[in-house]
Design a protein around this motif. Structure first.
Motif, PDB file in Angstrom:
ATOM      1  N   GLU A 131     -55.365 -81.436-104.346  1.00 39.67           N
ATOM      2  CA  GLU A 131     -55.139 -80.594-103.353  1.00 39.67           C
ATOM      3  C   GLU A 131     -54.311 -79.562-104.003  1.00 39.67           C
ATOM      4  O   GLU A 131     -54.335 -78.279-103.814  1.00 39.67           O
ATOM      5  CB  GLU A 131     -54.401 -81.058-102.152  1.00 39.67           C
ATOM      6  CG  GLU A 131     -55.526 -81.923-101.061  1.00 39.67           C
ATOM      7  CD  GLU A 131     -54.672 -82.485 -99.941  1.00 39.67           C
ATOM      8  OE1 GLU A 131     -53.477 -82.344 -99.850  1.00 39.67           O
ATOM      9  OE2 GLU A 131     -55.584 -82.838 -99.059  1.00 39.67           O
ATOM     10  N   SER A 132     -53.312 -80.067-104.856  1.00 42.42           N
ATOM     11  CA  SER A 132     -52.475 -78.998-105.781  1.00 42.42           C
ATOM     12  C   SER A 132     -53.049 -78.316-106.776  1.00 42.42           C
ATOM     13  O   SER A 132     -52.940 -77.021-106.694  1.00 42.42           O
ATOM     14  CB  SER A 132     -51.132 -79.956-106.213  1.00 42.42           C
ATOM     15  OG  SER A 132     -50.532 -80.565-105.271  1.00 42.42           O
ATOM     16  N   ALA A 133     -53.950 -78.860-107.181  1.00 34.17           N
ATOM     17  CA  ALA A 133     -54.868 -77.890-108.190  1.00 34.17           C
ATOM     18  C   ALA A 133     -55.680 -77.213-107.649  1.00 34.17           C
ATOM     19  O   ALA A 133     -55.906 -76.010-108.116  1.00 34.17           O
ATOM     20  CB  ALA A 133     -55.773 -79.109-109.058  1.00 34.17           C
ATOM     21  N   MET A 134     -56.449 -77.496-106.496  1.00 32.72           N
ATOM     22  CA  MET A 134     -57.272 -76.559-105.906  1.00 32.72           C
ATOM     23  C   MET A 134     -56.606 -75.530-105.219  1.00 32.72           C
ATOM     24  O   MET A 134     -56.911 -74.216-105.511  1.00 32.72           O
ATOM     25  CB  MET A 134     -58.036 -77.331-104.874  1.00 32.72           C
ATOM     26  CG  MET A 134     -58.937 -78.482-105.367  1.00 32.72           C
ATOM     27  SD  MET A 134     -59.823 -79.150-103.929  1.00 32.72           S
ATOM     28  CE  MET A 134     -60.768 -77.908-103.093  1.00 32.72           C
ATOM     29  N   MET A 170     -53.615 -74.142-106.555  1.00 29.52           N
ATOM     30  CA  MET A 170     -53.158 -73.478-107.750  1.00 29.52           C
ATOM     31  C   MET A 170     -54.397 -72.261-108.156  1.00 29.52           C
ATOM     32  O   MET A 170     -54.305 -71.285-108.402  1.00 29.52           O
ATOM     33  CB  MET A 170     -52.572 -74.032-108.796  1.00 29.52           C
ATOM     34  CG  MET A 170     -51.263 -74.533-108.380  1.00 29.52           C
ATOM     35  SD  MET A 170     -50.507 -75.386-109.739  1.00 29.52           S
ATOM     36  CE  MET A 170     -51.508 -77.012-109.910  1.00 29.52           C
ATOM     37  N   MET A 171     -55.774 -73.027-108.420  1.00 30.22           N
ATOM     38  CA  MET A 171     -56.724 -72.231-108.756  1.00 30.22           C
ATOM     39  C   MET A 171     -57.290 -71.283-107.677  1.00 30.22           C
ATOM     40  O   MET A 171     -57.531 -70.093-108.079  1.00 30.22           O
ATOM     41  CB  MET A 171     -57.919 -73.396-108.608  1.00 30.22           C
ATOM     42  CG  MET A 171     -57.800 -74.339-110.132  1.00 30.22           C
ATOM     43  SD  MET A 171     -58.927 -75.447-110.136  1.00 30.22           S
ATOM     44  CE  MET A 171     -60.387 -74.430-110.368  1.00 30.22           C
ATOM     45  N   HIS A 172     -57.203 -71.523-106.180  1.00 27.61           N
ATOM     46  CA  HIS A 172     -57.325 -70.592-105.628  1.00 27.61           C
ATOM     47  C   HIS A 172     -56.253 -69.187-105.452  1.00 27.61           C
ATOM     48  O   HIS A 172     -57.019 -68.234-105.334  1.00 27.61           O
ATOM     49  CB  HIS A 172     -57.414 -71.201-103.932  1.00 27.61           C
ATOM     50  CG  HIS A 172     -57.838 -70.072-102.943  1.00 27.61           C
ATOM     51  ND1 HIS A 172     -56.998 -69.386-102.363  1.00 27.61           N
ATOM     52  CD2 HIS A 172     -59.230 -70.017-102.412  1.00 27.61           C
ATOM     53  CE1 HIS A 172     -57.306 -68.781-101.275  1.00 27.61           C
ATOM     54  NE2 HIS A 172     -58.805 -68.798-101.606  1.00 27.61           N
ATOM     55  N   ASP A 173     -55.076 -69.692-105.917  1.00 28.22           N
ATOM     56  CA  ASP A 173     -54.072 -68.784-105.855  1.00 28.22           C
ATOM     57  C   ASP A 173     -54.357 -67.646-106.688  1.00 28.22           C
ATOM     58  O   ASP A 173     -53.896 -66.537-106.861  1.00 28.22           O
ATOM     59  CB  ASP A 173     -52.641 -69.259-105.638  1.00 28.22           C
ATOM     60  CG  ASP A 173     -51.675 -68.236-105.929  1.00 28.22           C
ATOM     61  OD1 ASP A 173     -51.780 -67.389-104.620  1.00 28.22           O
ATOM     62  OD2 ASP A 173     -50.770 -68.302-106.396  1.00 28.22           O
ATOM     63  N   THR A 174     -54.893 -68.125-108.006  1.00 26.00           N
ATOM     64  CA  THR A 174     -55.234 -67.308-109.427  1.00 26.00           C
ATOM     65  C   THR A 174     -56.222 -66.775-109.419  1.00 26.00           C
ATOM     66  O   THR A 174     -56.809 -66.149-110.315  1.00 26.00           O
ATOM     67  CB  THR A 174     -54.782 -68.274-110.445  1.00 26.00           C
ATOM     68  OG1 THR A 174     -55.643 -69.274-110.658  1.00 26.00           O
ATOM     69  CG2 THR A 174     -53.288 -68.741-110.465  1.00 26.00           C
ATOM     70  N   ASN A 175     -57.092 -66.914-108.214  1.00 23.27           N
ATOM     71  CA  ASN A 175     -58.626 -66.685-108.209  1.00 23.27           C
ATOM     72  C   ASN A 175     -59.615 -66.948-109.364  1.00 23.27           C
ATOM     73  O   ASN A 175     -60.134 -66.475-110.228  1.00 23.27           O
ATOM     74  CB  ASN A 175     -58.799 -65.002-108.213  1.00 23.27           C
ATOM     75  CG  ASN A 175     -58.165 -64.272-107.071  1.00 23.27           C
ATOM     76  OD1 ASN A 175     -58.228 -64.985-105.978  1.00 23.27           O
ATOM     77  ND2 ASN A 175     -57.396 -63.259-107.098  1.00 23.27           N
TER      78      ASN A 175
END
Length: 464
Positions: free
Chosen positions: A454-457, A459-464
């Motif tokens: 969940e943390s990785a997803m 961060m990936m979503h926040d950085t597009n």
């Protein structure tokens, strides 16, 4: 179920009689012509709709066939007419359809409502205690005399039995002896004169209440309330045996307590016949439904509000717990190791749908039970786990001068290889394996998987 069957039959007979009477009245009118009866109308169909007509034979005056098909017609004896009409019945298909309509009409007339059988009215003009509900009495004995109950309108009502009644109240109970059972009486009546004589008590009336007190000590042992122009003693609800009207039949649930499984009750597994809660009965009747469904029925005024159990007193139904549960509950165990690296939790995650920049599609976790410190190692293949654990174990001995005692993992192939098992045996490490398809037994590392993914997803979503 026996009561329900009786009700359906009773209602069906009433509907059938109604339709027969209705048909005869139309038989001589201009609507249907001579010898035609309308079928029981469907829901939403006008009573005067005669689109489906049941013929009546002019030969035998029975329904379901014409004279040309009648068995009793002398002209048909040599024509091979079916003998089915000898009883005057219809064909099996027509009979099934008509009976289905009759049953639908019967069910549409069925209503379920609570009868006011939990109230006892105090009457100074009554010569004896009277009830119309046999479920209220114990020690019943038949009455063979000619005595009857005469009401204010001059009608006489026969007495069938005599017994004793026990009325549970909020703070005490009241016992009545020689209570007569008159099935035609709709209310429960307490004779004040007989109550005073049997209990050696006094009855005191106030503008809002009535009190029954001991004649010697003046201690109150029963209290009632005024409802309109009547004074009423109400039975205590938790100990009440509710009585319901269904269609044309009235029955007491306490008198037929065996029809409700004892395990359906929220409060207790073993109950006496007069100790069923109304909420338990509705929970059982409605197929062991949930509380939210009963709340909706109460909101729609389909069942009385007293059917809703108190939140503080509701307990789980044992039958629902045994028959509706899919997995047995797992108890939380917060026990930790007594020193660092005594127990290590491990599990492999993957494969990922997309390779990482280094080509990894898996990772393995090692979590210390004592400190919950986590080490993560990325892998291209699961077979790399034994090699990674050797390096991890060497790091623990070098940096922390410690040894691993227990190793908790699942039964995956990466932990079951001969190379890995041989290494654990050489180092004296005990391997603890969780049961198949039971990740809850290795919950520490499983929860860490969720946290990492969940943390990785995020961060990936926040950085597009």
């Amino acid at each position: 179920s026996s009561y329900l069957h009786c009700i359906v039959i009773t209602e069906t007979e009433n509907v059938l009689a109604m339709n027969v009477k209705f048909g005869k009245s139309h038989g001589n009118s201009n609507h249907g012509g001579r010898g035609i009866l309308p079928t029981p109308h469907n829901q939403g169909m006008s009573p005067l709709d005669t689109s489906r007509k049941i013929p009546i034979c002019f030969q035998c005056n029975k329904k379901g066939h014409m004279k040309a098909q009648c068995w009793f017609n002398p002209q048909n004896k040599n024509k091979g007419v079916r003998h089915d009409y000898k009883q005057g019945g219809q064909s099996s298909k027509s009979t099934a359809e008509d009976m289905q309509q009759l049953l639908m009409a019967a069910f549409s007339k069925m209503t379920i409502k609570q009868n006011e059988q939990g109230e006892w009215f105090l009457d100074s003009g009554a010569a004896t205690h009277v009830t119309g509900n046999a479920g209220k009495l114990t020690n019943l004995s038949p009455h063979y005399g000619r005595s009857c109950i005469i009401t204010g309108d001059g009608k006489s009502h026969p007495i069938t039995h005599i017994g004793n009644a026990h009325i549970p109240l909020s703070s005490s109970s009241l016992s009545l002896s020689n209570v007569v059972l008159a099935p035609n009486i709709k209310k429960n009546i307490i004779s004040i004169s007989k109550l005073i004589d049997d209990t050696s008590s006094s009855v005191e009336f106030t503008p809002s209440s009535v009190y029954v007190k001991d004649l010697q000590t003046k201690k109150m042992f029963a209290r009632g309330e005024r409802q309109g122009n009547m004074y009423v003693l109400k039975e205590c609800l938790p100990k009440d045996s509710s009585t319901f009207d269904i269609g044309l039949k009235t029955f007491s649930l306490s008198h037929n307590a065996s029809s409700v499984p004892s395990s359906c009750h929220f409060q207790s597994k073993v109950r006496g016949p007069n100790q069923f809660l109304e909420s338990d009965l509705w929970h059982s009747r409605l197929g062991h439904c949930g509380r939210h469904f009963i709340e909706k029925l109460v909101t729609d005024s389909l069942i009385p509000r007293s059917s809703l159990p108190l939140t503080s007193s509701v307990k789980k139904c044992s039958s629902c717990g045994l028959c509706k549960s899919h997995v047995l509950p797992f108890h939380n165990i917060n026990q930790r190791a007594s020193k660092p690296f005594e127990t290590i939790f491990s599990d492999v995650w993957g494969s990922a749908p997309i390779d990482s920049m280094s080509g990894s599609r898996y990772y393995v976790l090692f979590i210390d039970s004592y400190s919950r410190f986590t080490w993560i190692y990325f892998m291209k293949h699961k077979s790399e786990v034994p090699h990674i654990f050797r390096n991890f174990y060497a790091m623990i001995q070098t940096k922390f001068s410690s040894n691993v005692v227990h190793f908790q993992c699942d039964g995956g192939g990466e932990y079951s290889s001969l190379d890995f098992i041989e290494f654990l045996r050489e180092k004296g490490i005990t391997r603890q394996i969780s049961c198949p398809y039971t990740p809850q037994q290795n919950g520490v590392v499983e929860r860490k998987h969720r946290h990492i993914v969940e943390s990785a997803m995020s961060m990936m979503h926040d950085t597009n």
